[in-house]
Design an enzyme around this catalytic site. Sequence first.
Site, short mmCIF file in Angstrom:
data_model
loop_
_atom_site.label_atom_id
_atom_site.label_comp_id
_atom_site.label_asym_id
_atom_site.label_seq_id
_atom_site.Cartn_x
_atom_site.Cartn_y
_atom_site.Cartn_z
N ASP A 153 0.82 -1.22 0.00
CA ASP A 153 0.00 0.00 0.00
C ASP A 153 0.85 1.27 0.00
O ASP A 153 0.44 2.31 0.52
CB ASP A 153 -0.96 0.02 1.21
CG ASP A 153 -1.73 -1.28 1.36
OD1 ASP A 153 -2.38 -1.68 0.39
OD2 ASP A 153 -1.67 -1.89 2.44
N LYS A 180 2.30 2.18 -5.16
CA LYS A 180 3.00 1.69 -6.36
C LYS A 180 2.20 1.96 -7.63
O LYS A 180 2.76 2.28 -8.67
CB LYS A 180 3.26 0.18 -6.22
CG LYS A 180 4.15 -0.20 -5.06
CD LYS A 180 4.41 -1.69 -5.01
CE LYS A 180 3.19 -2.50 -4.65
NZ LYS A 180 2.68 -2.24 -3.29
N GLY A 188 -3.96 -4.83 -4.76
CA GLY A 188 -4.85 -3.74 -5.12
C GLY A 188 -4.06 -2.48 -5.40
O GLY A 188 -3.56 -1.86 -4.47
N HIS A 189 -3.89 -2.14 -6.67
CA HIS A 189 -3.18 -0.92 -7.04
C HIS A 189 -4.21 0.15 -7.41
O HIS A 189 -4.97 -0.02 -8.36
CB HIS A 189 -2.23 -1.17 -8.22
CG HIS A 189 -1.05 -2.00 -7.84
ND1 HIS A 189 -0.13 -2.45 -8.76
CD2 HIS A 189 -0.62 -2.44 -6.65
CE1 HIS A 189 0.80 -3.15 -8.14
NE2 HIS A 189 0.52 -3.16 -6.86
N GLN A 244 2.03 -6.63 -3.57
CA GLN A 244 2.39 -6.64 -2.16
C GLN A 244 3.72 -5.89 -1.98
O GLN A 244 3.92 -4.88 -2.63
CB GLN A 244 2.44 -8.06 -1.60
CG GLN A 244 1.06 -8.72 -1.47
CD GLN A 244 0.63 -9.43 -2.72
OE1 GLN A 244 1.40 -10.13 -3.37
NE2 GLN A 244 -0.62 -9.26 -3.10
#
Length: 424
Positions: free
Chosen positions: A11, A14, A38-39, A223
């Site tokens: 988080d 990125k 989750g980006h 991650q």
Amino acid sequence: MDILIGLQWGDEGKGKIIDLISRDYDIIARFNGGANAGHSIYHKGKRVTLKLLPSGIFYPHIKNIIGTGVVIDALALRAEVEQLQADLSDADLIHRIILSAKAHLVLPTYRYWDMYFEESPQYRTIGTTKNGIAPTYSNKILRHNVRVGDILSNNFEADVFQILKKQHLELQALGQDIPAVQELFDNFLNACNFLKKLQITDTEIIINEALSNNKKVLAEGAQATLLDIDHGSYPYVTSSNTIASAACVGLGVSPRLVDKIYGVTKAYCTRVGNGLFPTELTGPLADELREKGGEFGSNTKRPRRVGWLDLPALKYAVMLNGVTDLVLTKADILNGMSEVPICTAYEINGNTKTLAAPSFVDDAARPVWKFFDGWDTPLNKINQQAQVPKELKLFISFLEEELKISVKYLSTGPQREEMIILGN
């Protein structure tokens, strides 16, 4: 090939930096993880969360590869593609996606195994997203799983049904609530038929041919470093290798072809799930920082744990990855604070550690703090290095001196254009 990875517990932002620099690349390739990632990216003013799709998906000129090291949930990928097509009104989007034939599939029973292991008192609670990622990697290693290329096999349906039926009986015997096996099978098969619309091939050949023709490739990690299965804060980690060298394995590229390695870190720390967090904050200040920073999971919406910047762990992450270009995000969230702490070392049983592997830091570790004057300038209002407040410049200079690398990019807000390139 360049690589971009997170240097903390995920988080770090990125997605934003990949979106910013991806226009300069010909291929963006995911090399690890699954739909547990989750980006978040702001595209045309709208916040979009990508789970499996690489972050170059918005650019028509970019090939978006989901590499061999990724585990693919067919239902999740179909839902993500269809939702993005609807949001962008872009029917051509599907032609920008290439799947590795060797990537492993997340079977629909795996998320129920995840639920069982997380909720059963017989097992350690890790705090996973319950997306079936760990069971997929486990069965990959056991050589009991199916891969994307198997979708095209005549025996695929029979093989999958046999696996699902066996696992369904096992889960029922353990008392796990689970839908009927035929329902799971039918939904999965429909999603796999959707995957046939995408290009399925040996993606390592595409990437290597592109590199030999001087095309630019960016490997995108999911991650982050401190969640690496081997080098992270085990056992509270993800189920794949997340560090830069894993990009070579996950995509099938020689280390000799790696150029830049971008490492992304927040100006503070967050993590989701269980596990040690030496600089963790609690109470009203933690709540304020969490709300101000929007520290809730991109996929799960779970509140993230928050804490101050952990320099010993950050040094460790920089060392593991061989970072060449540092990206600092969310300094804007700390705007208005009277002082900003950094943990510069741990005191552990009378010994001081300035660089530490997170697996071997225990509850006895006491942070050693250095306090910096806070800054009180709305960073999203500035667009050049000269306007960066002097207090933040001192904060950045200290990081650069300690980490022995320069901060190349400074994020000043969540939007794509809210980024300053520093000329250090």
